[in-house]
Design a protein around this motif. Structure first.
Motif, PDB file in Angstrom:
ATOM      1  N   THR A 244      17.066  22.665  34.977  1.00 44.48           N
ATOM      2  CA  THR A 244      18.355  23.012  35.713  1.00 44.48           C
ATOM      3  C   THR A 244      17.844  24.123  36.837  1.00 44.48           C
ATOM      4  OG1 THR A 244      18.924  24.856  34.186  1.00 44.48           O
ATOM      5  CG2 THR A 244      19.768  22.707  33.878  1.00 44.48           C
ATOM      6  N   SER A 245      16.714  24.692  36.795  1.00 45.40           N
ATOM      7  CA  SER A 245      16.108  25.870  37.516  1.00 45.40           C
ATOM      8  C   SER A 245      17.346  27.201  37.734  1.00 45.40           C
ATOM      9  CB  SER A 245      15.988  25.334  39.015  1.00 45.40           C
ATOM     10  OG  SER A 245      15.202  24.385  39.300  1.00 45.40           O
ATOM     11  N   GLY A 246      18.017  27.189  36.557  1.00 46.35           N
ATOM     12  CA  GLY A 246      18.828  28.157  36.430  1.00 46.35           C
ATOM     13  C   GLY A 246      20.363  27.937  36.824  1.00 46.35           C
ATOM     14  N   GLY A 247      20.686  26.650  37.476  1.00 44.43           N
ATOM     15  CA  GLY A 247      21.878  26.216  38.127  1.00 44.43           C
ATOM     16  C   GLY A 247      22.785  25.607  36.799  1.00 44.43           C
ATOM     17  N   PRO A 248      23.880  25.019  37.268  1.00 47.36           N
ATOM     18  CA  PRO A 248      24.590  25.380  38.545  1.00 47.36           C
ATOM     19  C   PRO A 248      25.126  26.724  38.525  1.00 47.36           C
ATOM     20  CG  PRO A 248      25.957  23.870  36.987  1.00 47.36           C
ATOM     21  CD  PRO A 248      24.708  23.815  36.403  1.00 47.36           C
ATOM     22  N   GLY A 249      24.824  27.108  39.839  1.00 40.58           N
ATOM     23  CA  GLY A 249      25.415  28.547  39.700  1.00 40.58           C
ATOM     24  C   GLY A 249      24.319  29.475  38.976  1.00 40.58           C
ATOM     25  N   TYR A 250      24.872  30.470  37.930  1.00 45.10           N
ATOM     26  CA  TYR A 250      24.045  31.046  37.107  1.00 45.10           C
ATOM     27  C   TYR A 250      24.243  30.561  35.642  1.00 45.10           C
ATOM     28  CZ  TYR A 250      23.804  34.358  41.093  1.00 45.10           C
ATOM     29  OH  TYR A 250      23.520  34.853  42.169  1.00 45.10           O
ATOM     30  N   ALA A 251      24.747  29.347  35.606  1.00 45.74           N
ATOM     31  CA  ALA A 251      25.122  28.875  34.309  1.00 45.74           C
ATOM     32  C   ALA A 251      24.164  28.582  33.413  1.00 45.74           C
ATOM     33  CB  ALA A 251      25.993  27.448  34.653  1.00 45.74           C
ATOM     34  N   THR A 252      22.773  28.328  33.688  1.00 44.40           N
ATOM     35  CA  THR A 252      21.842  28.281  32.768  1.00 44.40           C
ATOM     36  C   THR A 252      20.530  29.411  33.232  1.00 44.40           C
ATOM     37  OG1 THR A 252      20.837  26.564  34.190  1.00 44.40           O
ATOM     38  CG2 THR A 252      22.262  25.717  32.230  1.00 44.40           C
ATOM     39  N   MET A 253      21.210  30.475  33.871  1.00 44.43           N
ATOM     40  CA  MET A 253      19.989  31.263  34.171  1.00 44.43           C
ATOM     41  C   MET A 253      19.793  32.345  33.062  1.00 44.43           C
ATOM     42  SD  MET A 253      18.200  32.939  36.556  1.00 44.43           S
ATOM     43  CE  MET A 253      18.708  31.856  37.837  1.00 44.43           C
ATOM     44  N   PHE A 254      18.402  32.364  32.756  1.00 48.90           N
ATOM     45  CA  PHE A 254      17.901  33.182  31.840  1.00 48.90           C
ATOM     46  C   PHE A 254      17.156  34.151  32.116  1.00 48.90           C
ATOM     47  CE2 PHE A 254      19.083  29.257  29.671  1.00 48.90           C
ATOM     48  CZ  PHE A 254      19.366  29.403  28.479  1.00 48.90           C
ATOM     49  N   PRO A 255      16.894  35.266  31.349  1.00 50.73           N
ATOM     50  CA  PRO A 255      16.146  36.390  31.849  1.00 50.73           C
ATOM     51  C   PRO A 255      14.567  36.130  32.223  1.00 50.73           C
ATOM     52  CG  PRO A 255      17.177  37.220  29.958  1.00 50.73           C
ATOM     53  CD  PRO A 255      17.442  35.678  29.905  1.00 50.73           C
ATOM     54  N   ALA A 256      13.936  35.457  31.660  1.00 52.85           N
ATOM     55  CA  ALA A 256      12.626  35.105  32.132  1.00 52.85           C
ATOM     56  C   ALA A 256      12.533  34.266  33.465  1.00 52.85           C
ATOM     57  CB  ALA A 256      12.006  34.128  31.033  1.00 52.85           C
ATOM     58  N   LEU A 257      13.672  33.443  33.454  1.00 50.13           N
ATOM     59  CA  LEU A 257      13.580  32.753  34.943  1.00 50.13           C
ATOM     60  C   LEU A 257      14.146  33.625  35.997  1.00 50.13           C
ATOM     61  CD1 LEU A 257      13.680  29.745  35.918  1.00 50.13           C
ATOM     62  CD2 LEU A 257      15.870  29.385  35.409  1.00 50.13           C
ATOM     63  N   ALA A 258      15.077  34.561  35.806  1.00 50.71           N
ATOM     64  CA  ALA A 258      15.405  35.540  36.754  1.00 50.71           C
ATOM     65  C   ALA A 258      14.045  36.541  37.073  1.00 50.71           C
ATOM     66  CB  ALA A 258      16.581  36.463  36.206  1.00 50.71           C
ATOM     67  N   LEU A 259      13.267  36.677  36.164  1.00 55.85           N
ATOM     68  CA  LEU A 259      12.081  37.528  36.203  1.00 55.85           C
ATOM     69  C   LEU A 259      11.253  36.885  37.204  1.00 55.85           C
ATOM     70  CD1 LEU A 259      10.185  39.509  33.682  1.00 55.85           C
ATOM     71  CD2 LEU A 259       8.887  37.873  35.317  1.00 55.85           C
ATOM     72  N   TYR A 260      11.029  35.535  36.891  1.00 55.03           N
ATOM     73  CA  TYR A 260      10.132  34.601  37.763  1.00 55.03           C
ATOM     74  C   TYR A 260      10.524  34.302  39.088  1.00 55.03           C
ATOM     75  CZ  TYR A 260       7.953  30.356  39.485  1.00 55.03           C
ATOM     76  OH  TYR A 260       7.307  29.484  40.267  1.00 55.03           O
ATOM     77  N   ASP A 261      11.843  34.417  39.407  1.00 57.38           N
ATOM     78  CA  ASP A 261      12.453  34.081  40.717  1.00 57.38           C
ATOM     79  C   ASP A 261      12.374  35.311  41.384  1.00 57.38           C
ATOM     80  OD1 ASP A 261      14.154  32.836  42.284  1.00 57.38           O
ATOM     81  OD2 ASP A 261      15.646  34.361  42.099  1.00 57.38           O
ATOM     82  N   GLN A 262      12.526  36.621  40.777  1.00 56.84           N
ATOM     83  CA  GLN A 262      12.477  37.762  41.605  1.00 56.84           C
ATOM     84  C   GLN A 262      10.854  38.027  42.044  1.00 56.84           C
ATOM     85  OE1 GLN A 262      14.725  40.051  42.723  1.00 56.84           O
ATOM     86  NE2 GLN A 262      16.274  38.694  42.096  1.00 56.84           N
ATOM     87  N   ALA A 263      10.162  37.652  41.027  1.00 57.92           N
ATOM     88  CA  ALA A 263       8.780  38.115  41.341  1.00 57.92           C
ATOM     89  C   ALA A 263       8.056  36.996  42.301  1.00 57.92           C
ATOM     90  CB  ALA A 263       7.875  37.893  39.913  1.00 57.92           C
ATOM     91  N   PHE A 264       8.234  35.924  42.240  1.00 56.82           N
ATOM     92  CA  PHE A 264       7.525  34.786  42.876  1.00 56.82           C
ATOM     93  C   PHE A 264       8.298  34.303  44.244  1.00 56.82           C
ATOM     94  CE2 PHE A 264       5.364  34.887  38.932  1.00 56.82           C
ATOM     95  CZ  PHE A 264       4.118  35.018  39.090  1.00 56.82           C
ATOM     96  N   ASN A 265       9.396  34.375  44.065  1.00 55.91           N
ATOM     97  CA  ASN A 265      10.287  34.003  45.215  1.00 55.91           C
ATOM     98  C   ASN A 265      10.619  34.833  46.263  1.00 55.91           C
ATOM     99  OD1 ASN A 265      10.223  31.209  44.407  1.00 55.91           O
ATOM    100  ND2 ASN A 265      12.047  31.635  43.209  1.00 55.91           N
ATOM    101  N   TYR A 266      10.804  36.194  45.855  1.00 52.31           N
ATOM    102  CA  TYR A 266      11.192  37.265  46.505  1.00 52.31           C
ATOM    103  C   TYR A 266      10.153  38.519  46.608  1.00 52.31           C
ATOM    104  CZ  TYR A 266      15.811  35.162  46.095  1.00 52.31           C
ATOM    105  OH  TYR A 266      17.016  34.400  46.259  1.00 52.31           O
TER     106      TYR A 266
END
Length: 294
Positions: A244-266
């Motif tokens: 799901t890549s954390g979607g739809p919206g934040y419905a399947t967002m998990f801390p490890a995925l949020a961590l990865y997103d902040q580090a490698f996308n931003y």
């Protein structure tokens, strides 16, 4: 001559063995522990891993409290972890009890092999298989529901906020294979047969035998499964990332995925480190509570 409780002679005797351990220890400390302690340090910095590394104190942690994505991630992982605990403390245990009580050794061995084989299948293969199951109109699940006349129950399982998280929890159904099953079965097989013989004489059979003998005797396995499942659930990454890549919206967002997103996308490695530190602290506290009271 002795130094402490280990003699110099023993050190010389096992020097070769210790030398062989050095590369492994260096790898562990350089890859695991060094990265861990650096993450704690960098959680207090505005760090992009390239040319920015400014000390900002607790600013990253204050931002976490107002970050709706991260808050949703911790809520989701709590729901996912509780569901995972309920599943792994019951279904593999039921399977282990049933296999343990089978009298035929050959049939029991066949079932044990069948329930262990899925462990050798790469996790990503299993995840991709479930993505195929959940796929839109051509997915196995929707096709099956349509075939049996339940078309009204079909969904875009991974694309709807109401079903996405539940769909991730259902991955692995019926949840009876793997390490928890092996731990429970090993615990049951270590119970002295004399206990069962005495119980049989006293008329203790069936569910009463499970409650009075088997369940108390596998308490240590129960505790180990609790910790194992809890830590793995809070650290889950591949499952939401691939499905799901954390979607739809934040419905399947998990801390490890949020961590990865902040580090490698931003490129916000400092902020990502603060997410990891909070996740570590939460898991540590829960584990200590479990160790103390369970």
């Amino acid at each position: 001559m002795r130094t402490g409780i280990v003699s110099v002679g023993n050190w010389k005797k096992y020097a070769t063995a210790f030398l062989f351990l050095v590369p492994a220890l260096l790898l562990i400390f350089s890859i695991k522990y060094y990265a861990f302690f650096m993450a704690i340090v960098e959680s207090f910095f505005d760090w992009n891993a390239v040319n920015v590394n400014n000390f900002i104190g607790l600013a990253n942690f204050r931002e976490l409290l107002d970050d709706s994505k991260v808050i949703a991630a911790f809520v989701n992982v709590t729901i996912y972890s509780l569901a995972n605990l309920a599943i792994n403390l019951s279904m593999p245990l039921l399977a282990a009890i049933l296999v343990f009580r089978i009298q035929g050794e050959r049939f029991r061995g066949f079932l044990k092999a069948g329930l262990v084989i899925p462990m050798v299948v790469p996790g990503m293969v299993v995840i991709l298989l479930w993505r195929w199951i959940y796929q839109g109109d051509d997915g196995i699940l929707n096709t099956f529901l349509t075939t049996i006349g339940l078309q009204s129950l079909t969904h875009s399982w991974l694309a709807e906020p109401g079903t996405a998280l539940a769909s991730l929890i259902m991955v692995g159904f019926p949840w009876i294979a793997g390490l928890p099953f092996l731990l429970y079965l090993a615990g049951l097989m270590s119970i002295p047969t004399e206990l069962f013989e005495v119980a049989k004489i006293d008329g203790v059979q069936g569910f009463k035998r499970f409650v009075s003998i088997e369940l108390p005797m596998i308490a240590s396995q129960f505790k180990l499964v609790f910790i194992y499942v809890l830590i793995n659930s809070f650290q889950v990454f591949e499952l939401p990332y691939a499905l799901t890549s954390g979607g739809p919206g934040y419905a399947t967002m998990f801390p490890a995925l949020a961590l990865y997103d902040q580090a490698f996308n931003y490129s916000r490695f400092g902020y990502a480190s603060s997410i990891g530190v909070v996740l570590f602290a939460l898991v540590l506290v829960i584990t200590l509570i479990n160790q103390t009271f369970l």
